[in-house]
Design a protein around this motif. Structure first.
Motif, short mmCIF file in Angstrom:
data_model
loop_
_atom_site.label_atom_id
_atom_site.label_comp_id
_atom_site.label_asym_id
_atom_site.label_seq_id
_atom_site.Cartn_x
_atom_site.Cartn_y
_atom_site.Cartn_z
N CYS A 251 4.66 7.05 2.93
CA CYS A 251 3.96 8.22 3.46
C CYS A 251 4.16 8.48 4.96
CB CYS A 251 2.48 8.10 3.14
SG CYS A 251 2.09 7.99 1.38
N LYS B 208 -10.78 0.19 -0.88
CA LYS B 208 -11.52 0.96 -1.87
C LYS B 208 -12.14 -0.03 -2.86
CE LYS B 208 -9.43 4.54 0.04
NZ LYS B 208 -8.17 5.13 -0.37
N VAL C 41 -4.00 11.36 7.97
CA VAL C 41 -3.38 11.16 6.66
C VAL C 41 -4.49 11.00 5.62
CG1 VAL C 41 -1.86 9.65 5.31
CG2 VAL C 41 -1.45 9.97 7.76
N PHE C 42 -4.46 11.82 4.62
CA PHE C 42 -5.40 11.68 3.50
C PHE C 42 -4.56 11.72 2.22
CE2 PHE C 42 -8.15 14.50 0.62
CZ PHE C 42 -8.64 13.42 -0.10
N GLY C 43 -4.44 10.55 1.62
CA GLY C 43 -3.59 10.46 0.43
C GLY C 43 -4.25 9.66 -0.64
N MET C 44 -3.48 9.41 -1.67
CA MET C 44 -3.96 8.58 -2.77
C MET C 44 -2.74 8.05 -3.50
SD MET C 44 -5.52 11.92 -4.65
CE MET C 44 -6.11 12.50 -3.05
N ALA C 45 -2.85 6.82 -4.00
CA ALA C 45 -1.71 6.24 -4.71
C ALA C 45 -1.36 7.10 -5.93
CB ALA C 45 -2.05 4.81 -5.13
N LEU D 63 -0.56 13.89 -1.19
CA LEU D 63 -0.59 13.39 0.18
C LEU D 63 -0.81 14.57 1.12
CD1 LEU D 63 -0.10 11.15 2.31
CD2 LEU D 63 2.34 11.69 2.16
N GLY E 269 -5.21 6.90 8.47
CA GLY E 269 -5.65 7.30 7.13
C GLY E 269 -6.25 6.13 6.39
N ALA E 270 -6.53 6.32 5.13
CA ALA E 270 -7.14 5.37 4.19
C ALA E 270 -8.66 5.52 4.14
CB ALA E 270 -6.77 3.92 4.47
N ALA E 271 -9.24 6.09 5.19
CA ALA E 271 -10.67 6.40 5.18
C ALA E 271 -10.86 7.52 6.20
CB ALA E 271 -11.52 5.18 5.54
N PHE F 236 0.86 -1.18 0.00
CA PHE F 236 0.00 0.00 0.00
C PHE F 236 0.91 1.25 0.00
CE2 PHE F 236 -3.58 1.90 2.96
CZ PHE F 236 -4.03 2.72 1.92
N ASN F 237 0.56 2.23 -0.82
CA ASN F 237 1.33 3.47 -0.90
C ASN F 237 1.53 4.12 0.47
OD1 ASN F 237 2.43 5.88 -2.16
ND2 ASN F 237 0.43 6.81 -1.80
N PHE F 238 0.51 4.07 1.31
CA PHE F 238 0.56 4.64 2.66
C PHE F 238 1.74 4.01 3.43
CE2 PHE F 238 -2.57 5.35 6.52
CZ PHE F 238 -1.65 6.18 7.12
O1 LIG Z 1 -6.62 6.59 1.28
C1 LIG Z 1 -5.82 7.29 1.90
O2 LIG Z 1 -6.15 8.14 2.74
C2 LIG Z 1 -4.36 7.13 1.62
C3 LIG Z 1 -3.43 7.65 2.50
C4 LIG Z 1 -2.09 7.53 2.22
C5 LIG Z 1 -1.68 6.92 1.08
C6 LIG Z 1 -2.60 6.38 0.19
O3 LIG Z 1 -2.25 5.77 -0.94
C7 LIG Z 1 -3.96 6.49 0.48
O4 LIG Z 1 -4.87 5.95 -0.39
#
Ligand SMILES: O=C(O)c1cccc(O)c1O
Length: 551
Positions: free
Chosen positions: A257, A456, A346-350, A354, A323-325, A251-253
């Motif tokens: 991150c 997701k 933490v609110f991010g996305m691959a 971030l 994070g992740a949700a 997972f990117n997190f």
């Molecule tokens: O969904 C996330 O919040 C999230 C956080 C850090 C890194 C990710 O890739 C994420 O999808």
């Protein structure tokens, strides 16, 4: 060359789209992008602090010097198996040290790990193999009561390009399977071959997906190294950092991150948790004197309960990332007092962007926002349905571009056109409110995706599988609010005959090789689907139905 790269014949569409030259030179001038290669992270620390502990997996421990030696061995061995710069390799491993060894070895060869998740099955892996043209596949022998070797053999038979299957653990004497253990013993000369360029594709991450099949996210050495470095600076990582990897390693997190890459770059120690159980994690925090770890919201109440019950020594823990949700504010407020550490949302996305709350943000900000972008180079827009910017405080869709956010998906030009603006902003599909300080509050989403406690789920992908069921005439998957996971999935079906049960549907999806977490939590049958005025399935009406009594 940063604008487009291709390993295909001239005239074909490029595999992926890089940054426009103007942006690329800006990112270099600002110092965001350097010539750092991901494969050099461990090498550099092995020279600076050879004896320091780099990696812990159960009873197995590696100093930086030992880790460097084994990465070099695996690099040689993979080269010997024919892997070369630009080759894609599906890596599907749980949180084991072999992931780290294989990942860095692939980076040194300039080969590209494709980050599959342990829960993925034939449907997902076959798609990844087809799209990427992967030449190798790395699996565990068994994990979570599933034999990955038989899946790997099936994939190899279906996809000729997959020439090598490498097994961590027991390869069972199968002639087609290469035991990973043998790669670690390699002591030949260092392989030759072209080193990768910092602008090269370095890894392919999976997007949560919103349109039927998981999309692949191209990340380069320089953007991914910057992601890890910027996050590590905000989290103030150093050689004293001990990071516990609880969430899946791919997972990117967890990766960057700041995660594993941020910690190793800083000369700290990475500890791998074999499973996400709170008892396991809290015991590891105590035993290894962990300073930083990361979880998703559904784990939070379980950690709080376990800590209260067993009173482990958590005094080493400085920061818990969540994070992740979306984390409910009430849980956020309990973390500091009950675990004795600082919360970081933490609110991010691959795909890139971030957001982190800062260690010196006010308590109220930390408990009620999902952070702000990590880089001054991140550009964020919040827009209404017509693409016009909304004022701070109003809800709108989050759009972004920047030094570590993709410019297009891998081998998916149509999907890319749908998800990027003319001026190169990525449409995240997330609904946010921005505070004047730049902090974001996530308030919902516009994309057709369900966030089941951090997993997701692409509604369209599951619907396509449901429609393949002989009894199903029409299908729609929607989210229902859930106290534990945030959201659960409900499948609404219109059927010709007797409707299948949730259990029937789960068995049907398993048969089709679909990851188990995508099976609907509930199945409800309808006589007909509610439709919008333009004749599309009215998901808003279906969501309203989920609030009423369960069947
Ligand atoms: O969904 C996330 O919040 C999230 C956080 C850090 C890194 C990710 O890739 C994420 O999808």
């Amino acid at each position: 060359m940063d604008s487009a790269r291709s390993r295909q014949a001239p005239g074909d569409a490029p595999d992926w789209q890089g940054w426009p030259p103007e942006a690329a030179s800006r990112y270099r001038d600002a110092g965001y992008w350097t010539d750092e290669l991901l494969g050099d992270i461990v090498r550099r620390q092995a020279a600076a602090r050879p004896e320091a502990t780099a990696l812990v997996d159960g009873e197995r421990r590696w100093s930086y010097a030992a880790l460097e030696r084994e990465i070099a061995a695996v690099t040689r061995a993979l080269h010997g198996l024919g892997l070369r710069r630009g080759d894609r390799v599906i890596v599907q491993l749980p949180n084991v040290a072999e992931f780290v060894l294989a990942w860095f070895a692939l980076q040194r060869l300039g080969a590209v790990p494709v980050h599959a998740m342990p829960a993925h099955r034939r449907s997902e892996i076959d798609h990844l193999a087809r799209v990427t043209g992967a030449v190798a596949y790395v699996v565990p022998d068994r994990h979570a009561r599933f034999d990955h070797r038989s899946l790997a053999v099936e994939i190899r038979e279906a996809r000729n390009a997959v020439r090598r299957v490498i097994v961590v653990g027991d390869a069972g004497g199968h002639p087609d399977l290469v035991p990973f253990e043998a790669l670690r013993q390699d002591d030949g000369p260092p392989p030759g071959g072209e080193p990768p360029d910092p602008g090269d594709l370095a890894l392919l991450l999976l997007s949560g997906g919103t349109t039927g099949t998981p999309k692949l996210i191209p990340r380069t050495h320089r953007d991914y190294a910057y992601n890890a470095r910027a996050a590590a600076e905000i989290c103030r990582l150093g050689p004293e950092t001990v990071y516990l990897a609880v969430l899946p390693i791919a997972f990117n997190f967890t990766m960057s991150c700041p995660g594993i890459l941020g910690t190793l770059r800083a000369g700290g120690t990475v500890v791998l948790a074999p499973n996400p159980s709170p008892a396991t994690a809290l015991r590891l925090i105590e035993r290894e004197r962990v300073t930083l770890t990361a979880v998703n919201p559904p784990l939070v109440p379980h950690w709080l309960a376990e800590a209260e019950e067993t009173r482990p020594d958590l005094t080493s823990l400085r920061v818990l990332q969540v994070g992740a949700a979306r984390l409910p504010d009430e849980w956020a407020r309990r973390i500091g007092p009950e675990l004795g550490c600082r919360l970081q949302q933490v609110f991010g996305m691959a795909e890139g962007l971030l957001n982190l709350t800062r260690l010196d943000d006010a308590e109220e900000i930390v408990c009620t926002t999902q952070g702000r972008p990590i880089s001054p180079g991140d550009e964020v827009r919040v827009t209404d349905e017509d693409g016009r910017p909304v004022p701070d405080g109003a809800a709108g869709e989050l759009l972004t571009r920047g030094p570590y956010t993709l410019n297009g998906y891998y081998r998916a030009p149509r999907h890319t056109r749908a998800h990027f603006t003319e001026d190169g902003y990525y449409r995240t599909g997330d609904l946010v409110r921005r505070l004047p300080s730049g902090h974001l509050r996530v308030v919902g989403r516009v994309k057709d995706q369900i966030n089941r406690g951090g997993e997701k789920i692409d509604a369209t992908e599951v619907e396509e599988h449901l429609l393949a069921h002989p009894a199903v005439a029409s299908a729609a998957l929607v989210a229902a609010p859930d106290g534990e996971l945030g959201e659960r999935t409900v499948a609404f079906l219109v059927c010709a005959g007797p409707p299948p049960s949730a259990r029937d549907i789960a068995a049907f999806l398993r048969e089709r090789g679909v990851a188990a977490y995508k099976a609907p939590d509930r199945v409800r049958s309808l006589r007909e689907m509610p439709l919008t005025p333009v004749g599309k399935i009215d998901k808003r009406a279906l969501r309203a139905l989920t609030h009423h009594a369960a069947p």
